[in-house]
Write a protein that holds these residues in place. Structure first.
Motif, mmCIF file in Angstrom:
data_model
loop_
_atom_site.group_PDB
_atom_site.id
_atom_site.type_symbol
_atom_site.label_atom_id
_atom_site.label_comp_id
_atom_site.label_asym_id
_atom_site.label_seq_id
_atom_site.Cartn_x
_atom_site.Cartn_y
_atom_site.Cartn_z
ATOM 1 N N GLY A 154 -17.743 21.747 -13.639
ATOM 2 C CA GLY A 154 -17.843 21.814 -12.184
ATOM 3 C C GLY A 154 -17.148 20.662 -11.479
ATOM 4 N N ILE A 155 -16.202 20.006 -12.163
ATOM 5 C CA ILE A 155 -15.476 18.906 -11.523
ATOM 6 C C ILE A 155 -14.096 19.398 -11.102
ATOM 7 C CG2 ILE A 155 -14.601 16.555 -11.785
ATOM 8 C CD1 ILE A 155 -16.814 16.108 -13.830
ATOM 9 N N GLY A 156 -13.953 19.657 -9.818
ATOM 10 C CA GLY A 156 -12.689 20.141 -9.265
ATOM 11 C C GLY A 156 -12.060 19.076 -8.402
ATOM 12 N N PRO A 157 -10.965 19.433 -7.684
ATOM 13 C CA PRO A 157 -10.235 18.463 -6.853
ATOM 14 C C PRO A 157 -11.133 17.749 -5.839
ATOM 15 C CG PRO A 157 -9.022 20.511 -7.055
ATOM 16 C CD PRO A 157 -10.345 20.757 -7.687
ATOM 17 N N ASP A 158 -12.113 18.452 -5.270
ATOM 18 C CA ASP A 158 -12.950 17.809 -4.244
ATOM 19 C C ASP A 158 -13.794 16.688 -4.830
ATOM 20 O OD1 ASP A 158 -11.866 19.462 -2.455
ATOM 21 O OD2 ASP A 158 -13.645 20.719 -2.144
ATOM 22 N N GLU A 159 -14.342 16.920 -6.034
ATOM 23 C CA GLU A 159 -15.179 15.896 -6.663
ATOM 24 C C GLU A 159 -14.364 14.629 -6.962
ATOM 25 O OE1 GLU A 159 -15.454 19.150 -7.444
ATOM 26 O OE2 GLU A 159 -17.426 19.284 -6.473
ATOM 27 N N LEU A 160 -13.056 14.801 -7.147
ATOM 28 C CA LEU A 160 -12.221 13.643 -7.475
ATOM 29 C C LEU A 160 -11.666 12.983 -6.217
ATOM 30 C CD1 LEU A 160 -10.264 15.033 -10.568
ATOM 31 C CD2 LEU A 160 -12.436 13.812 -10.499
ATOM 32 N N GLY A 161 -12.045 13.491 -5.050
ATOM 33 C CA GLY A 161 -11.593 12.868 -3.797
ATOM 34 C C GLY A 161 -10.146 13.160 -3.482
ATOM 35 N N LEU A 162 -9.617 14.263 -4.063
ATOM 36 C CA LEU A 162 -8.182 14.508 -3.859
ATOM 37 C C LEU A 162 -7.859 14.888 -2.419
ATOM 38 C CD1 LEU A 162 -7.135 16.157 -7.232
ATOM 39 C CD2 LEU A 162 -7.015 13.786 -6.479
ATOM 40 N N ASP A 163 -8.894 15.352 -1.669
ATOM 41 C CA ASP A 163 -8.672 15.610 -0.235
ATOM 42 C C ASP A 163 -8.335 14.305 0.487
ATOM 43 O OD1 ASP A 163 -11.198 14.910 -1.087
ATOM 44 O OD2 ASP A 163 -12.250 15.882 0.572
ATOM 45 N N LEU A 164 -9.051 13.241 0.098
ATOM 46 C CA LEU A 164 -8.811 11.907 0.677
ATOM 47 C C LEU A 164 -7.394 11.432 0.329
ATOM 48 C CD1 LEU A 164 -10.535 9.696 2.159
ATOM 49 C CD2 LEU A 164 -10.998 8.711 -0.077
ATOM 50 N N LEU A 165 -7.000 11.683 -0.936
ATOM 51 C CA LEU A 165 -5.661 11.277 -1.373
ATOM 52 C C LEU A 165 -4.596 12.053 -0.587
ATOM 53 C CD1 LEU A 165 -4.052 9.567 -3.447
ATOM 54 C CD2 LEU A 165 -4.085 11.562 -4.953
ATOM 55 N N GLU A 166 -4.834 13.352 -0.394
ATOM 56 C CA GLU A 166 -3.866 14.178 0.340
ATOM 57 C C GLU A 166 -3.697 13.679 1.773
ATOM 58 O OE1 GLU A 166 -4.530 18.638 -1.450
ATOM 59 O OE2 GLU A 166 -3.064 18.301 0.149
ATOM 60 N N GLN A 167 -4.815 13.311 2.403
ATOM 61 C CA GLN A 167 -4.731 12.766 3.766
ATOM 62 C C GLN A 167 -3.815 11.555 3.807
ATOM 63 O OE1 GLN A 167 -8.668 11.793 5.228
ATOM 64 N NE2 GLN A 167 -9.444 13.832 4.723
ATOM 65 N N ARG A 168 -3.924 10.739 2.733
ATOM 66 C CA ARG A 168 -3.126 9.523 2.701
ATOM 67 C C ARG A 168 -1.649 9.841 2.473
ATOM 68 N NH1 ARG A 168 -5.561 4.851 -1.033
ATOM 69 N NH2 ARG A 168 -3.909 3.309 -0.726
ATOM 70 N N LEU A 169 -1.403 10.859 1.618
ATOM 71 C CA LEU A 169 -0.015 11.258 1.378
ATOM 72 C C LEU A 169 0.574 11.858 2.649
ATOM 73 C CD1 LEU A 169 -0.209 12.868 -2.179
ATOM 74 C CD2 LEU A 169 0.389 10.525 -1.560
ATOM 75 N N ALA A 170 -0.265 12.576 3.406
ATOM 76 C CA ALA A 170 0.209 13.250 4.618
ATOM 77 C C ALA A 170 0.673 12.271 5.693
ATOM 78 C CB ALA A 170 -0.901 14.148 5.174
ATOM 79 N N THR A 171 0.191 11.041 5.651
ATOM 80 C CA THR A 171 0.623 10.061 6.661
ATOM 81 C C THR A 171 2.075 9.646 6.453
ATOM 82 O OG1 THR A 171 -0.007 8.140 5.329
ATOM 83 C CG2 THR A 171 -1.701 9.060 6.771
ATOM 84 N N GLY A 172 2.630 9.937 5.239
ATOM 85 C CA GLY A 172 4.033 9.599 4.987
ATOM 86 C C GLY A 172 4.261 8.149 4.624
ATOM 87 N N SER A 173 3.187 7.361 4.492
ATOM 88 C CA SER A 173 3.375 5.934 4.217
ATOM 89 C C SER A 173 3.443 5.632 2.721
ATOM 90 C CB SER A 173 2.239 5.125 4.852
ATOM 91 O OG SER A 173 1.027 5.447 4.209
ATOM 92 N N VAL A 174 3.168 6.642 1.898
ATOM 93 C CA VAL A 174 3.144 6.404 0.453
ATOM 94 C C VAL A 174 4.497 6.755 -0.169
ATOM 95 C CG1 VAL A 174 2.015 7.033 -1.712
ATOM 96 C CG2 VAL A 174 0.665 6.878 0.389
ATOM 97 N N LYS A 175 5.025 5.834 -0.989
ATOM 98 C CA LYS A 175 6.327 6.067 -1.613
ATOM 99 C C LYS A 175 6.206 6.571 -3.051
ATOM 100 C CE LYS A 175 8.064 2.055 -0.364
ATOM 101 N NZ LYS A 175 8.857 0.844 -0.338
ATOM 102 N N GLU A 176 5.213 6.050 -3.777
ATOM 103 C CA GLU A 176 5.113 6.443 -5.182
ATOM 104 C C GLU A 176 3.660 6.480 -5.650
ATOM 105 O OE1 GLU A 176 7.329 4.012 -7.926
ATOM 106 O OE2 GLU A 176 6.600 5.091 -9.692
ATOM 107 N N ASP A 203 0.815 -1.224 0.000
ATOM 108 C CA ASP A 203 0.000 0.000 0.000
ATOM 109 C C ASP A 203 0.844 1.267 0.000
ATOM 110 O OD1 ASP A 203 0.856 -0.106 2.568
ATOM 111 O OD2 ASP A 203 -1.140 -0.189 3.490
ATOM 112 N N SER A 204 2.151 1.131 -0.244
ATOM 113 C CA SER A 204 2.965 2.337 -0.393
ATOM 114 C C SER A 204 3.051 2.753 -1.866
ATOM 115 C CB SER A 204 4.367 2.105 0.181
ATOM 116 O OG SER A 204 5.080 1.206 -0.645
ATOM 117 N N LEU A 205 2.525 1.907 -2.754
ATOM 118 C CA LEU A 205 2.456 2.245 -4.187
ATOM 119 C C LEU A 205 0.986 2.467 -4.530
ATOM 120 C CD1 LEU A 205 4.669 -0.529 -5.852
ATOM 121 C CD2 LEU A 205 5.288 1.845 -5.372
#
Lengths: 198, 198
Positions: free
Chosen positions: B116-138, B79-81
């Motif tokens: 009207g499809i911006g970052p929020d509609e694509l769930g990028l906030d959820l992705l950012e939360q996951r990147l913020a945990t530091g567990s993602v490498k690529e 789950d780091s990729l």
């Protein structure tokens, strides 16, 4: 691996539709789930209702949810003319394409002794009962132009003779707009034999 | 006239399937009623169950009937990729075609400000939360090679930079087995720019 689960099952079951393979089923499943859940619900409910309620018309054997189909129940149609077809789909096709205002009789198949399909399977006893009443003036034989379809038409023609009912076969020949160059020789020879004075 | 009734309704509702017009719907309806009522019942029941139960995975947003999809729940996957795709169908396509053993993130679309499809509609906030945990490498950006797909990939690449996560874009060029004669000039010019030493 992740083809299991409900989504995998949905895709697999969509494959029971004619002409739908795994790829199309996958596209349909994703479409229904992502774009049109209401449409999917309506479709599923209509399918359940249809397989539950739709049976055969008691008079002409076509598909209907009533005891008699809408054509047989329509008193404006002439029930002394009966068009014999192989399938319920053919009823629609003939009715949409022609000005025919009589009734139909659906065989649900064609004579095929090797497959165990004889006169009884085609409901010809029911047809004979109708001919025996003396109310039928003409049978129009619109079975397909295949070997079995022709044999079935001939067989029903013999029954009609027995009850002194006129029987006719729909014309076969060159399709409208067809160029001779592209017509198969069987059709062309048939068209020659069946030529009419103009 | 006799297109009304349950049969007409069934045909009409079958048209909600993608790629199915009135003629195909008619063929499907007759087939289900005449040949495969069991299959039709299974299909209808699975559709109802699926639209009722299938929602989005809480982690990767793909379609699943569980809180987490089978890929996210599979501890043998890395789950780091994370491979970013536009639709749940793309998850299947990538997973079937490649040896990728990481996880996915489904955008359910692409950036399209006019729609009207911006970052929020694509769930990028959820992705950012996951990147913020530091567990993602690529992050492997596998959005489509359209204008919007490229813009979306670029946008997500910038987010990855912010969290110092490596981001890569899948290669574009001449398809395997493709002959240069039949490749469009855009793809060919792209393939030239992206050439690699052998």
């Amino acid at each position: 691996m992740h083809k299991k689960g409900l989504l995998g099952q949905l895709i697999q079951n969509l494959c029971c539709l004619p002409g739908v393979g795994p790829k199309t089923a996958q596209r349909m499943a994703f479409y229904l789930l992502q774009r049109d859940r209401n449409g999917a619900r309506n479709l599923a409910e209509t399918v359940l209702q249809a397989i539950d309620k739709i049976g055969h018309c008691e008079q002409c054997r076509t598909l209907t949810e009533y005891p008699f189909c809408e054509i047989c129940a329509d008193s404006s149609r002439d029930d002394s003319l009966i068009c014999i077809v192989e399938s319920p789909a053919d009823v629609w096709i003939v009715d949409q394409a022609t000005q025919f205002k009589g009734c139909y009789f659906v065989l649900h198949g064609r004579l095929s002794p090797l497959d165990g399909i004889g006169p009884d399977e085609l409901g010809l006893d029911l047809l004979e009962q109708r001919l025996a009443t003396g109310s039928v003036k003409e049978l129009i034989l619109a079975t397909n132009s295949t070997v079995e379809g022709e044999a079935t038409a001939y067989f029903i023609g013999e029954i009609a003779k027995k009850y002194q009912v006129q029987a006719s076969r729909i014309a076969h020949g060159v399709p409208m707009g067809g160029e001779l160059e592209f017509i198969d020789s069987g059709t062309l020879s048939h068209a020659f034999k069946g030529r009419k004075e103009i």
